[in-house]
Design a protein around this motif. Structure first.
Motif, PDB file in Angstrom:
ATOM      1  N   ALA A   1     -21.446 -28.937  -8.919  1.00  0.00           N
ATOM      2  CA  ALA A   1     -20.289 -29.799  -8.661  1.00  0.00           C
ATOM      3  C   ALA A   1     -19.171 -29.007  -7.994  1.00  0.00           C
ATOM      4  O   ALA A   1     -18.430 -29.528  -7.160  1.00  0.00           O
ATOM      5  CB  ALA A   1     -19.795 -30.412  -9.970  1.00  0.00           C
TER       6      ALA A   1
ATOM      7  N   ASP B   1     -13.927 -36.273 -10.062  1.00  0.00           N
ATOM      8  CA  ASP B   1     -14.831 -35.299 -10.680  1.00  0.00           C
ATOM      9  C   ASP B   1     -15.269 -35.856 -12.038  1.00  0.00           C
ATOM     10  O   ASP B   1     -14.493 -35.899 -12.984  1.00  0.00           O
ATOM     11  CB  ASP B   1     -14.073 -33.971 -10.831  1.00  0.00           C
ATOM     12  CG  ASP B   1     -14.899 -32.879 -11.501  1.00  0.00           C
ATOM     13  OD1 ASP B   1     -15.958 -33.183 -12.081  1.00  0.00           O
ATOM     14  OD2 ASP B   1     -14.468 -31.707 -11.453  1.00  0.00           O
TER      15      ASP B   1
ATOM     16  N   TYR C   1     -18.033 -34.644 -16.768  1.00  0.00           N
ATOM     17  CA  TYR C   1     -18.093 -34.839 -18.229  1.00  0.00           C
ATOM     18  C   TYR C   1     -18.367 -36.288 -18.612  1.00  0.00           C
ATOM     19  O   TYR C   1     -18.131 -36.702 -19.751  1.00  0.00           O
ATOM     20  CB  TYR C   1     -16.798 -34.346 -18.884  1.00  0.00           C
ATOM     21  CG  TYR C   1     -16.643 -32.853 -18.789  1.00  0.00           C
ATOM     22  CD1 TYR C   1     -17.401 -31.992 -19.575  1.00  0.00           C
ATOM     23  CD2 TYR C   1     -15.770 -32.280 -17.864  1.00  0.00           C
ATOM     24  CE1 TYR C   1     -17.288 -30.620 -19.468  1.00  0.00           C
ATOM     25  CE2 TYR C   1     -15.644 -30.908 -17.744  1.00  0.00           C
ATOM     26  CZ  TYR C   1     -16.405 -30.082 -18.556  1.00  0.00           C
ATOM     27  OH  TYR C   1     -16.293 -28.722 -18.434  1.00  0.00           O
TER      28      TYR C   1
ATOM     29  N   SER D   1     -25.021 -29.947 -14.711  1.00  0.00           N
ATOM     30  CA  SER D   1     -24.625 -28.800 -15.552  1.00  0.00           C
ATOM     31  C   SER D   1     -24.224 -29.185 -16.967  1.00  0.00           C
ATOM     32  O   SER D   1     -24.750 -28.649 -17.943  1.00  0.00           O
ATOM     33  CB  SER D   1     -23.439 -28.060 -14.924  1.00  0.00           C
ATOM     34  OG  SER D   1     -23.845 -27.279 -13.845  1.00  0.00           O
ATOM     35  N   LYS D   2     -23.271 -30.110 -17.078  1.00  0.00           N
ATOM     36  CA  LYS D   2     -22.666 -30.359 -18.377  1.00  0.00           C
ATOM     37  C   LYS D   2     -23.486 -31.344 -19.192  1.00  0.00           C
ATOM     38  O   LYS D   2     -23.653 -31.177 -20.386  1.00  0.00           O
ATOM     39  CB  LYS D   2     -21.227 -30.864 -18.196  1.00  0.00           C
ATOM     40  CG  LYS D   2     -20.345 -29.956 -17.333  1.00  0.00           C
ATOM     41  CD  LYS D   2     -20.047 -28.610 -17.972  1.00  0.00           C
ATOM     42  CE  LYS D   2     -19.600 -27.516 -17.013  1.00  0.00           C
ATOM     43  NZ  LYS D   2     -18.377 -27.714 -16.282  1.00  0.00           N
TER      44      LYS D   2
ATOM     45  N   ARG E   1     -27.571 -24.789 -11.051  1.00  0.00           N
ATOM     46  CA  ARG E   1     -26.738 -25.039  -9.890  1.00  0.00           C
ATOM     47  C   ARG E   1     -27.167 -26.272  -9.075  1.00  0.00           C
ATOM     48  O   ARG E   1     -27.603 -26.159  -7.929  1.00  0.00           O
ATOM     49  CB  ARG E   1     -26.647 -23.802  -8.953  1.00  0.00           C
ATOM     50  CG  ARG E   1     -26.309 -22.488  -9.601  1.00  0.00           C
ATOM     51  CD  ARG E   1     -25.096 -22.528 -10.506  1.00  0.00           C
ATOM     52  NE  ARG E   1     -23.911 -23.021  -9.847  1.00  0.00           N
ATOM     53  CZ  ARG E   1     -23.098 -23.953 -10.398  1.00  0.00           C
ATOM     54  NH1 ARG E   1     -23.351 -24.475 -11.594  1.00  0.00           N
ATOM     55  NH2 ARG E   1     -22.032 -24.345  -9.766  1.00  0.00           N
TER      56      ARG E   1
HETATM   57  C1  LIG Z   1     -17.850 -27.166 -15.190  1.00  0.00           C
HETATM   58  C2  LIG Z   1     -17.007 -27.965 -14.271  1.00  0.00           C
HETATM   59  C3  LIG Z   1     -17.381 -28.181 -12.939  1.00  0.00           C
HETATM   60  C4  LIG Z   1     -18.482 -27.414 -12.274  1.00  0.00           C
HETATM   61  O1  LIG Z   1     -19.726 -27.790 -12.570  1.00  0.00           O
HETATM   62  P1  LIG Z   1     -20.982 -27.165 -11.796  1.00  0.00           P
HETATM   63  O2  LIG Z   1     -21.829 -28.334 -11.482  1.00  0.00           O
HETATM   64  O3  LIG Z   1     -21.625 -26.224 -12.760  1.00  0.00           O
HETATM   65  O4  LIG Z   1     -20.495 -26.467 -10.571  1.00  0.00           O
HETATM   66  C5  LIG Z   1     -16.636 -29.050 -12.164  1.00  0.00           C
HETATM   67  N1  LIG Z   1     -15.539 -29.643 -12.661  1.00  0.00           N
HETATM   68  C6  LIG Z   1     -15.121 -29.423 -13.920  1.00  0.00           C
HETATM   69  C7  LIG Z   1     -13.904 -30.114 -14.392  1.00  0.00           C
HETATM   70  C8  LIG Z   1     -15.823 -28.568 -14.763  1.00  0.00           C
HETATM   71  O5  LIG Z   1     -15.379 -28.320 -15.996  1.00  0.00           O
END
Ligand SMILES: *Cc1c(COP(=O)(O)O)cnc(C)c1O
Length: 397
Positions: free
Chosen positions: A99, A202, A205, A236-237, A245
């Motif tokens: 992300a 974004d 989460y 990722s989360k 990645r």
């Molecule tokens: C962890 C995080 C990301 C990045 O996620 P990746 O997919 O691992 O690059 C983006 N935005 C926020 C708010 C995050 O906490």
């Protein structure tokens, strides 16, 4: 040798700095409790790891299309439909190396030098620097973290200029854990419409909401707002896949094509094996996501209760992500064993050196009186770590 102005304007990520110091102490054998982590502490679920092994065995190891394999783009469209009732076509999706990489693609594709981007503060540390790297100007919009750190239409109005190009949204949010309601999103969307702004949403989460909070993607409000929104998300989360990645965007086709071209020159495709793993994550059973969410929720509830009882600290209830954003303002001006605590950087450094507990000072998030504690660590660590923080606070005079 002279470095570029751009390079000189970038600061290292402070969340990674404290994490690095904690890891260094750990490697020296010091028993450090880390509340610094910005990643789930779970292993990637097995069926996802198996899909990666299969990809390797089947020789899926060459370049793929730069913006991702069709199968993964389709899987992303299916999830967007199922989870947010959003209709996207594969041509609107660009798969990236996380992300974070997607966000960099977005800013590069939408900003001209001097264009301003409104970033609600407290913010995730990388937004301002990413905007700067894309020749834009980050404009921090200070919200009230005690009031949950929510962006409002009134606040936005105050920071609008003729150069404003985009608004960053991060709901559920890091570091505050805020989750914007439909009504709040509608008010923000209305400002974006009226002033012809992009919304960079974004939503990494998205799956981690608690206490009855509901994630709503701003793009799902109506067709008009969907057109000016770029959804940024990744695996990722939600799937404990930080190291793999894989991230993605969903946007208008023109913007997607531009980001695909940018990426084709800078990184080419995201890792082929990780793309196959991401297909398994998005199309496979989703109960692993819910299991992890429940564990996060029980830690959140426990930690919040303990924090409420500690002196000098206060924290409003986070309803998403996996962080507690703690107001430590009352501890500033006190001293620890003769050292004056002037700021939370000093506070965090003293906690780490003397009580071996790592928390992240708020400066990097645009909220210097705060500390961020991640509860992406075991309940055992949370109990022990909070005990240490409590003992540290008892010593303040
Ligand atoms: C962890 C995080 C990301 C990045 O996620 P990746 O997919 O691992 O690059 C983006 N935005 C926020 C708010 C995050 O906490």
């Amino acid at each position: 040798m002279k470095l570029s102005r751009k390079a000189m304007a970038i600061s290292p990520s402070p969340t990674l700095t404290i994490d690095a110091r904690a890891k260094q102490l750990k490697s020296e054998g010091v028993d450090v409790i880390g509340f610094g982590a910005g990643e789930p502490d779970f292993d990637t679920p097995e069926h996802i790891r198996e899909a990666a092994l299969k990809a390797i065995q089947e020789g899926f190891t060459r370049y793929t299309p730069s913006g991702g394999i069709p199968e993964l783009k389709e899987a992303i469209c299916e999830r967007l439909k199922q989870d947010n009732n959003l209709d996207y076509r594969p041509a609107q999706i660009v798969v990236s190396n996380g992300a974070k990489h997607s966000l960099a693609n977005v800013f590069t594709a939408i900003l001209d030098p001097g264009d301003e981007v409104l970033i609600p503060a407290p913010y995730w540390v990388s937004y301002p620097d990413m905007v700067k790297l894309a020749d834009g100007v980050p404009v921090s919009v200070m919200t009230d973290p005690q009031g949950g750190g929510k962006l409002t239409a009134e606040l936005l109005q105050r920071y609008l200029t003729p150069r404003t190009r985009a608004i960053v949204l991060n709901s559920p949010g890091n570091p505050t854990g805020q989750v914007l309601s439909r009504k709040e999103l509608e008010a923000i969307a209305e400002v974006a419409e009226r002033h012809d702004l992009f919304i960079v949403s974004d939503e990494v989460y998205e799956k981690l909401v608690y206490g009855g909070a509901e994630h709503i993607s701003i793009a799902s409000l109506d067709e008009a707002i969907k057109k000016r929104t770029v959804i940024v998300n990744g695996v990722s989360k939600a799937y404990a896949m930080t190291g793999w990645r894989i991230g993605y965007t969903a946007s208008l086709v023109e913007l997607a094509a531009a980001m695909d071209s940018i990426q084709s020159h800078l990184t080419s495709n995201p890792n082929s094996i990780a793309q196959k793993a991401a297909v398994a994550a998005l199309r496979g059973p989703q109960d692993c996501v819910e299991e992890m969410r429940l564990v996060f929720d029980s830690r959140r509830t426990y930690a919040l209760e303990r924090l409420h009882k500690m002196k000098y600290l206060s924290c409003s209830e986070p309803r998403g992500a996996f962080y507690l954003f703690v107001d430590a303002g009352q501890a500033l001006g006190l001293s620890f064993r003769g050292t004056a605590i002037d700021d939370t950087d000093t506070l965090a450094a003293l906690m780490l050196e003397h009580y071996r507990v790592a928390v992240v000072p708020g400066r990097g998030f645009g909220a210097p009186a705060y500390l961020r504690l991640s509860y992406a660590t075991s309940m055992e660590n949370i109990k022990e770590g909070l005990g240490r923080i409590e003992a540290f606070l008892q010593e303040l005079k």
